[in-house]
Design a protein around this motif. Structure first.
Motif, mmCIF file in Angstrom:
data_model
loop_
_atom_site.group_PDB
_atom_site.id
_atom_site.type_symbol
_atom_site.label_atom_id
_atom_site.label_comp_id
_atom_site.label_asym_id
_atom_site.label_seq_id
_atom_site.Cartn_x
_atom_site.Cartn_y
_atom_site.Cartn_z
ATOM 1 N N MET A 1 40.717 2.892 -18.745
ATOM 2 C CA MET A 1 40.003 1.988 -17.888
ATOM 3 C C MET A 1 40.916 0.825 -17.516
ATOM 4 S SD MET A 1 36.910 2.381 -17.000
ATOM 5 C CE MET A 1 36.081 1.556 -15.729
ATOM 6 N N LEU A 2 40.841 0.382 -16.288
ATOM 7 C CA LEU A 2 41.670 -0.735 -15.850
ATOM 8 C C LEU A 2 41.157 -2.045 -16.427
ATOM 9 C CD1 LEU A 2 42.235 0.129 -12.092
ATOM 10 C CD2 LEU A 2 43.901 0.212 -13.918
ATOM 11 N N LYS A 3 42.090 -2.890 -16.810
ATOM 12 C CA LYS A 3 41.781 -4.231 -17.311
ATOM 13 C C LYS A 3 42.468 -5.213 -16.371
ATOM 14 C CE LYS A 3 41.809 -2.476 -21.997
ATOM 15 N NZ LYS A 3 42.492 -2.474 -23.279
ATOM 16 N N LEU A 4 41.703 -5.837 -15.498
ATOM 17 C CA LEU A 4 42.307 -6.664 -14.462
ATOM 18 C C LEU A 4 42.923 -7.958 -14.981
ATOM 19 C CD1 LEU A 4 39.932 -6.042 -11.440
ATOM 20 C CD2 LEU A 4 42.125 -5.016 -11.970
ATOM 21 N N LYS A 5 42.900 -8.174 -16.303
ATOM 22 C CA LYS A 5 43.609 -9.318 -16.874
ATOM 23 C C LYS A 5 45.054 -8.960 -17.176
ATOM 24 C CE LYS A 5 39.572 -11.549 -18.811
ATOM 25 N NZ LYS A 5 38.898 -12.053 -20.009
ATOM 26 N N SER A 6 45.343 -7.688 -17.174
ATOM 27 C CA SER A 6 46.695 -7.206 -17.456
ATOM 28 C C SER A 6 47.524 -7.179 -16.171
ATOM 29 C CB SER A 6 46.617 -5.796 -18.043
ATOM 30 O OG SER A 6 47.880 -5.177 -17.994
ATOM 31 N N PRO A 7 48.742 -7.758 -16.191
ATOM 32 C CA PRO A 7 49.590 -7.731 -14.986
ATOM 33 C C PRO A 7 49.908 -6.307 -14.516
ATOM 34 C CG PRO A 7 50.473 -9.253 -16.610
ATOM 35 C CD PRO A 7 49.339 -8.520 -17.268
ATOM 36 N N ALA A 8 50.084 -5.389 -15.456
ATOM 37 C CA ALA A 8 50.379 -4.002 -15.072
ATOM 38 C C ALA A 8 49.192 -3.381 -14.333
ATOM 39 C CB ALA A 8 50.721 -3.168 -16.301
ATOM 40 N N ASP A 9 47.986 -3.687 -14.771
ATOM 41 C CA ASP A 9 46.799 -3.157 -14.113
ATOM 42 C C ASP A 9 46.619 -3.752 -12.719
ATOM 43 O OD1 ASP A 9 46.525 -1.887 -16.498
ATOM 44 O OD2 ASP A 9 44.502 -2.592 -16.922
ATOM 45 N N VAL A 10 46.897 -5.034 -12.593
ATOM 46 C CA VAL A 10 46.802 -5.689 -11.278
ATOM 47 C C VAL A 10 47.831 -5.084 -10.329
ATOM 48 C CG1 VAL A 10 47.104 -7.869 -10.043
ATOM 49 C CG2 VAL A 10 45.824 -7.826 -12.191
ATOM 50 N N ALA A 11 49.054 -4.870 -10.825
ATOM 51 C CA ALA A 11 50.110 -4.269 -9.996
ATOM 52 C C ALA A 11 49.736 -2.852 -9.585
ATOM 53 C CB ALA A 11 51.435 -4.284 -10.747
ATOM 54 N N ALA A 12 49.208 -2.067 -10.522
ATOM 55 C CA ALA A 12 48.812 -0.688 -10.205
ATOM 56 C C ALA A 12 47.677 -0.669 -9.193
ATOM 57 C CB ALA A 12 48.397 0.048 -11.474
ATOM 58 N N THR A 13 46.731 -1.593 -9.330
ATOM 59 C CA THR A 13 45.622 -1.667 -8.383
ATOM 60 C C THR A 13 46.122 -2.050 -6.991
ATOM 61 O OG1 THR A 13 44.117 -2.282 -10.174
ATOM 62 C CG2 THR A 13 43.390 -2.758 -7.935
ATOM 63 N N ALA A 14 47.033 -3.015 -6.925
ATOM 64 C CA ALA A 14 47.597 -3.427 -5.638
ATOM 65 C C ALA A 14 48.381 -2.280 -4.998
ATOM 66 C CB ALA A 14 48.494 -4.646 -5.820
ATOM 67 N N PHE A 15 49.145 -1.556 -5.815
ATOM 68 C CA PHE A 15 49.915 -0.415 -5.307
ATOM 69 C C PHE A 15 48.974 0.675 -4.786
ATOM 70 C CE2 PHE A 15 52.510 3.494 -6.208
ATOM 71 C CZ PHE A 15 53.439 3.285 -5.205
ATOM 72 N N ALA A 16 47.916 0.962 -5.536
ATOM 73 C CA ALA A 16 46.943 1.974 -5.116
ATOM 74 C C ALA A 16 46.259 1.544 -3.819
ATOM 75 C CB ALA A 16 45.905 2.206 -6.211
ATOM 76 N N LEU A 17 45.938 0.269 -3.703
ATOM 77 C CA LEU A 17 45.310 -0.237 -2.479
ATOM 78 C C LEU A 17 46.251 -0.098 -1.287
ATOM 79 C CD1 LEU A 17 42.883 -1.624 -1.168
ATOM 80 C CD2 LEU A 17 43.916 -3.809 -1.793
ATOM 81 N N ALA A 18 47.526 -0.434 -1.492
ATOM 82 C CA ALA A 18 48.509 -0.303 -0.412
ATOM 83 C C ALA A 18 48.643 1.156 0.029
ATOM 84 C CB ALA A 18 49.861 -0.856 -0.861
ATOM 85 N N LEU A 19 48.714 2.070 -0.928
ATOM 86 C CA LEU A 19 48.799 3.492 -0.588
ATOM 87 C C LEU A 19 47.530 3.961 0.134
ATOM 88 C CD1 LEU A 19 50.443 4.981 -3.804
ATOM 89 C CD2 LEU A 19 51.470 4.788 -1.540
ATOM 90 N N GLY A 20 46.385 3.475 -0.312
ATOM 91 C CA GLY A 20 45.125 3.823 0.342
ATOM 92 C C GLY A 20 45.081 3.337 1.778
ATOM 93 N N LEU A 21 45.581 2.125 2.024
ATOM 94 C CA LEU A 21 45.619 1.592 3.394
ATOM 95 C C LEU A 21 46.571 2.396 4.275
ATOM 96 C CD1 LEU A 21 45.519 -2.244 2.688
ATOM 97 C CD2 LEU A 21 43.714 -0.840 3.711
ATOM 98 N N LEU A 22 47.712 2.786 3.702
ATOM 99 C CA LEU A 22 48.640 3.637 4.461
ATOM 100 C C LEU A 22 47.986 4.981 4.804
ATOM 101 C CD1 LEU A 22 52.015 3.006 2.607
ATOM 102 C CD2 LEU A 22 51.474 2.409 4.962
ATOM 103 N N ALA A 23 47.257 5.548 3.857
ATOM 104 C CA ALA A 23 46.571 6.823 4.088
ATOM 105 C C ALA A 23 45.521 6.663 5.190
ATOM 106 C CB ALA A 23 45.915 7.323 2.809
ATOM 107 N N PHE A 24 44.785 5.562 5.149
ATOM 108 C CA PHE A 24 43.775 5.304 6.178
ATOM 109 C C PHE A 24 44.430 5.196 7.557
ATOM 110 C CE2 PHE A 24 41.197 2.267 8.658
ATOM 111 C CZ PHE A 24 40.036 3.019 8.770
ATOM 112 N N GLY A 25 45.553 4.493 7.629
ATOM 113 C CA GLY A 25 46.283 4.391 8.896
ATOM 114 C C GLY A 25 46.772 5.748 9.382
ATOM 115 N N GLN A 26 47.233 6.578 8.459
ATOM 116 C CA GLN A 26 47.700 7.927 8.810
ATOM 117 C C GLN A 26 46.544 8.772 9.350
ATOM 118 O OE1 GLN A 26 50.890 9.124 8.519
ATOM 119 N NE2 GLN A 26 50.344 11.154 9.243
#
Length: 155
Positions: A1-26
């Motif tokens: 489970m993601l823990k948004l207090k962890s920097p690694a989790d925040v980075a992974a969430t941001a990366f996943a969001l960026a990839l999701g936005l790229l997919a939506f644009g595609q």
């Protein structure tokens, strides 16, 4: 489970969001292409071999095609299909001279795709990567805990 207090989790969430936005644009770009695309036939005039990925064992060969977009009196257009010829069912020995079905963008005829290809494959890959990125912190935590629980001492 993601823990948004962890920097690694925040980075992974941001990366996943960026990839999701790229997919939506595609997906949007693929839908726009599909809506306006014109179906025609093209002749394979040349082949280009390219090793796109560093880890691929075999290079892909792509077909350069020629077609007339606007009728018999129009100028011929050349375009490279983004689909490798092995996917088209062609071989390097017999591809040149073959006629293949394509769809092209009438506003930019050099933007052509083979047959009914809508260009959604890249979007699905990006979505899969986005989902996978969400699991990276959990996998790393479990891996670290397993390593610590297994003991770190020599003997």
């Amino acid at each position: 489970m993601l823990k948004l207090k962890s920097p690694a989790d925040v980075a992974a969430t941001a990366f996943a969001l960026a990839l999701g936005l790229l997919a939506f644009g595609q997906l949007k770009a693929a839908a726009a292409f599909t809506a306006d695309a014109v179906v025609t036939s093209a002749t394979v005039i040349d082949l280009r071999t390219d090793k796109r990925a560093l880890l691929e064992g075999q290079a892909d060969t792509f077909a350069r095609v020629q077609f007339t977009p606007g009728g018999p009196e129009s100028m011929k257009v050349e375009a490279e299909l983004p689909t490798p010829i092995r996917t088209l069912g062609l071989t390097e020995e017999t591809a040149v001279g073959q006629t293949v079905p394509i769809r092209y963008d009438p506003k930019n005829p050099t933007n052509a795709r083979y047959g009914e290809d809508q260009g959604k494959t890249g979007a699905f890959v990006l979505l899969a990567l986005a989902i996978g990125a969400l699991f990276i912190p959990t996998i790393l935590r479990r891996s670290t805990l397993a390593r610590l629980a297994g003991g770190g001492g020599g003997g």
